[in-house]
Scaffold this active site. Structure first.
Site, PDB file in Angstrom:
ATOM      1  N   TRP A 121       8.778  -9.266  -7.394  1.00 21.31           N
ATOM      2  CA  TRP A 121       9.254  -8.142  -6.804  1.00 21.31           C
ATOM      3  C   TRP A 121      10.758  -8.464  -6.372  1.00 21.31           C
ATOM      4  O   TRP A 121      11.862  -7.617  -6.537  1.00 21.31           O
ATOM      5  CB  TRP A 121       8.584  -7.393  -5.650  1.00 21.31           C
ATOM      6  CG  TRP A 121       8.249  -8.245  -4.438  1.00 21.31           C
ATOM      7  CD1 TRP A 121       9.174  -8.408  -3.419  1.00 21.31           C
ATOM      8  CD2 TRP A 121       6.962  -9.059  -4.281  1.00 21.31           C
ATOM      9  NE1 TRP A 121       8.325  -9.283  -2.394  1.00 21.31           N
ATOM     10  CE2 TRP A 121       7.310  -9.555  -3.146  1.00 21.31           C
ATOM     11  CE3 TRP A 121       5.953  -9.302  -4.913  1.00 21.31           C
ATOM     12  CZ2 TRP A 121       6.166 -10.596  -2.494  1.00 21.31           C
ATOM     13  CZ3 TRP A 121       4.959 -10.015  -4.278  1.00 21.31           C
ATOM     14  CH2 TRP A 121       5.321 -10.983  -3.209  1.00 21.31           C
TER      15      TRP A 121
ATOM     16  N   HIS B 268      -0.513   1.359  -2.828  1.00 18.10           N
ATOM     17  CA  HIS B 268      -0.228   1.710  -1.283  1.00 18.10           C
ATOM     18  C   HIS B 268       1.051   1.440  -1.011  1.00 18.10           C
ATOM     19  O   HIS B 268       2.013   1.277  -1.770  1.00 18.10           O
ATOM     20  CB  HIS B 268      -1.116   0.509  -0.334  1.00 18.10           C
ATOM     21  CG  HIS B 268      -0.926  -0.958  -0.917  1.00 18.10           C
ATOM     22  ND1 HIS B 268      -1.298  -1.662  -1.747  1.00 18.10           N
ATOM     23  CD2 HIS B 268       0.015  -1.834  -0.090  1.00 18.10           C
ATOM     24  CE1 HIS B 268      -0.770  -2.682  -1.855  1.00 18.10           C
ATOM     25  NE2 HIS B 268      -0.283  -3.077  -0.815  1.00 18.10           N
TER      26      HIS B 268
ATOM     27  N   HIS C  20      -6.378  -6.384  -0.743  1.00 17.29           N
ATOM     28  CA  HIS C  20      -5.574  -7.246  -1.664  1.00 17.29           C
ATOM     29  C   HIS C  20      -6.565  -8.065  -2.615  1.00 17.29           C
ATOM     30  O   HIS C  20      -7.184  -9.029  -2.124  1.00 17.29           O
ATOM     31  CB  HIS C  20      -4.624  -8.085  -1.081  1.00 17.29           C
ATOM     32  CG  HIS C  20      -3.263  -7.174  -0.582  1.00 17.29           C
ATOM     33  ND1 HIS C  20      -3.586  -6.310   0.314  1.00 17.29           N
ATOM     34  CD2 HIS C  20      -2.242  -7.089  -1.287  1.00 17.29           C
ATOM     35  CE1 HIS C  20      -2.278  -5.820   0.676  1.00 17.29           C
ATOM     36  NE2 HIS C  20      -1.667  -6.054  -0.511  1.00 17.29           N
TER      37      HIS C  20
ATOM     38  N   HIS D 122       3.909  -4.075   5.199  1.00 13.27           N
ATOM     39  CA  HIS D 122       3.353  -2.851   5.005  1.00 13.27           C
ATOM     40  C   HIS D 122       3.444  -1.920   6.209  1.00 13.27           C
ATOM     41  O   HIS D 122       3.136  -2.497   7.331  1.00 13.27           O
ATOM     42  CB  HIS D 122       1.827  -3.100   4.842  1.00 13.27           C
ATOM     43  CG  HIS D 122       1.601  -3.813   3.456  1.00 13.27           C
ATOM     44  ND1 HIS D 122       1.230  -5.166   3.641  1.00 13.27           N
ATOM     45  CD2 HIS D 122       1.205  -3.616   2.060  1.00 13.27           C
ATOM     46  CE1 HIS D 122       0.886  -5.677   2.419  1.00 13.27           C
ATOM     47  NE2 HIS D 122       1.023  -4.645   1.592  1.00 13.27           N
TER      48      HIS D 122
ATOM     49  N   TYR E   4       6.383  -0.942  -7.587  1.00 13.29           N
ATOM     50  CA  TYR E   4       5.828  -2.056  -8.574  1.00 13.29           C
ATOM     51  C   TYR E   4       4.307  -2.305  -8.509  1.00 13.29           C
ATOM     52  O   TYR E   4       3.860  -2.110  -7.857  1.00 13.29           O
ATOM     53  CB  TYR E   4       6.844  -3.316  -8.035  1.00 13.29           C
ATOM     54  CG  TYR E   4       6.438  -4.022  -7.110  1.00 13.29           C
ATOM     55  CD1 TYR E   4       5.321  -4.913  -6.834  1.00 13.29           C
ATOM     56  CD2 TYR E   4       6.808  -3.830  -5.774  1.00 13.29           C
ATOM     57  CE1 TYR E   4       4.946  -5.479  -5.901  1.00 13.29           C
ATOM     58  CE2 TYR E   4       6.220  -4.627  -4.407  1.00 13.29           C
ATOM     59  CZ  TYR E   4       5.361  -5.205  -4.444  1.00 13.29           C
ATOM     60  OH  TYR E   4       5.181  -5.971  -3.283  1.00 13.29           O
TER      61      TYR E   4
ATOM     62  N   GLU F   6       2.592  -1.238  -5.029  1.00 15.80           N
ATOM     63  CA  GLU F   6       3.163  -0.639  -3.894  1.00 15.80           C
ATOM     64  C   GLU F   6       4.155   0.538  -4.369  1.00 15.80           C
ATOM     65  O   GLU F   6       5.105   0.143  -5.290  1.00 15.80           O
ATOM     66  CB  GLU F   6       3.835  -1.574  -3.226  1.00 15.80           C
ATOM     67  CG  GLU F   6       2.924  -2.583  -2.474  1.00 15.80           C
ATOM     68  CD  GLU F   6       3.576  -3.698  -1.399  1.00 15.80           C
ATOM     69  OE1 GLU F   6       2.803  -4.135  -0.793  1.00 15.80           O
ATOM     70  OE2 GLU F   6       4.783  -3.750  -1.452  1.00 15.80           O
TER      71      GLU F   6
ATOM     72  N   GLU G 168      -0.376  -7.055  -6.225  1.00 20.53           N
ATOM     73  CA  GLU G 168       0.314  -6.218  -5.371  1.00 20.53           C
ATOM     74  C   GLU G 168       0.615  -4.949  -6.116  1.00 20.53           C
ATOM     75  O   GLU G 168       1.005  -5.049  -7.368  1.00 20.53           O
ATOM     76  CB  GLU G 168       1.625  -6.951  -4.801  1.00 20.53           C
ATOM     77  CG  GLU G 168       1.475  -7.686  -3.486  1.00 20.53           C
ATOM     78  CD  GLU G 168       1.055  -6.753  -2.477  1.00 20.53           C
ATOM     79  OE1 GLU G 168       0.819  -5.761  -2.642  1.00 20.53           O
ATOM     80  OE2 GLU G 168       1.181  -7.458  -1.332  1.00 20.53           O
TER      81      GLU G 168
ATOM     82  N   GLU H  46       7.976 -11.741  11.958  1.00 24.26           N
ATOM     83  CA  GLU H  46       8.032 -12.965  10.872  1.00 24.26           C
ATOM     84  C   GLU H  46       9.248 -13.820  11.119  1.00 24.26           C
ATOM     85  O   GLU H  46       9.081 -15.139  10.911  1.00 24.26           O
ATOM     86  CB  GLU H  46       8.120 -12.395   9.741  1.00 24.26           C
ATOM     87  CG  GLU H  46       6.967 -11.632   9.088  1.00 24.26           C
ATOM     88  CD  GLU H  46       6.875 -11.443   7.373  1.00 24.26           C
ATOM     89  OE1 GLU H  46       7.752 -12.033   6.673  1.00 24.26           O
ATOM     90  OE2 GLU H  46       6.273 -10.665   7.250  1.00 24.26           O
TER      91      GLU H  46
ATOM     92  N   CYS I 134       8.972  -8.688   3.815  1.00 25.45           N
ATOM     93  CA  CYS I 134       8.251  -7.429   3.054  1.00 25.45           C
ATOM     94  C   CYS I 134       7.135  -7.240   3.859  1.00 25.45           C
ATOM     95  O   CYS I 134       6.856  -8.136   4.594  1.00 25.45           O
ATOM     96  CB  CYS I 134       7.815  -8.044   1.625  1.00 25.45           C
ATOM     97  SG  CYS I 134       8.995  -8.507   0.329  1.00 25.45           S
TER      98      CYS I 134
END
Length: 189
Positions: free
Chosen positions: A160, A32, A25, A69, A104, A115, A113, A87, A67
């Site tokens: 986003w 990704h 990042h 990955h 986005y 993705e 970002e 989280e 959010c």
């Protein structure tokens, strides 16, 4: 460890390999896989989180519920449940895929970002127990309050989350699910 990596993909969302999450990042973040979740309680309120100040991307920015990955070969739904638990301490949630093909690219303070980011909507009766390494604060808003916030103050939130909100609001499946969730929320896990 795999959880510290992102899954790199091409323009067709085909896997190219993995790369270290934090190092990758940057101002030139490659495409990704990610995911995004909007979580509601039994009152139909949306859980928002302020991202931890320790985060490399969008620190202290308010965003949707969670959010993250997915790991290599991890389905987005499984990744969403993993991150909700990590989280926010939420282990019981009924999650539905709403926008499977969302993509986005946003930039803030020199970090990009970029993705393929399926958007999911979930319902839970659990109260969040935020992980301070991931979440600075949380708050609940009704969907209508959230829509007003997004329209009146979009710069206060992650790009986003604002974009996904607008797409969800136009989505008939989301509208049906939100209405059903409000009516049967106390029966959800």
């Amino acid at each position: 460890m795999d959880k510290d990596h992102i899954v790199l993909v091409d323009e067709n969302n085909q896997v190219l390999g993995t790369a270290p999450k934090l190092a990758t990042h940057s101002s030139n973040t490659p495409l990704h896989r990610g995911f995004s979740v909007f979580l509601f309680n039994t009152k139909g309120q949306l859980l928002l989180q302020q991202r931890s100040g320790k985060k490399k991307t969008w620190p202290l920015t308010w965003s949707n519920s969670v959010c993250g990955h997915p790991m290599l070969d991890e389905p987005a739904l499984k990744a969403a449940k993993r991150r909700l638990s990590f989280e926010l301490g939420i282990t019981e949630a009924d999650i539905h895929m709403i926008l499977p093909d969302y993509r986005y690219r946003f930039e803030k303070e020199g970090i990009v970002e970029n993705e393929f980011c399926p958007v999911m909507v979930g319902f839970s009766t659990q109260l969040p127990e935020p992980n301070p390494d991931e979440v600075e604060a949380v708050k609940w808003l009704s969907w209508q309050e959230w829509l007003r916030e997004v329209n009146d103050h979009p710069d206060n939130y992650s790009e986003w989350a604002v974009d996904e909100t607008r797409l969800l609001e136009e989505n008939k499946n989301f509208q049906t699910l939100l209405a059903a969730g409000s009516n049967v929320g106390d029966k959800r896990p």
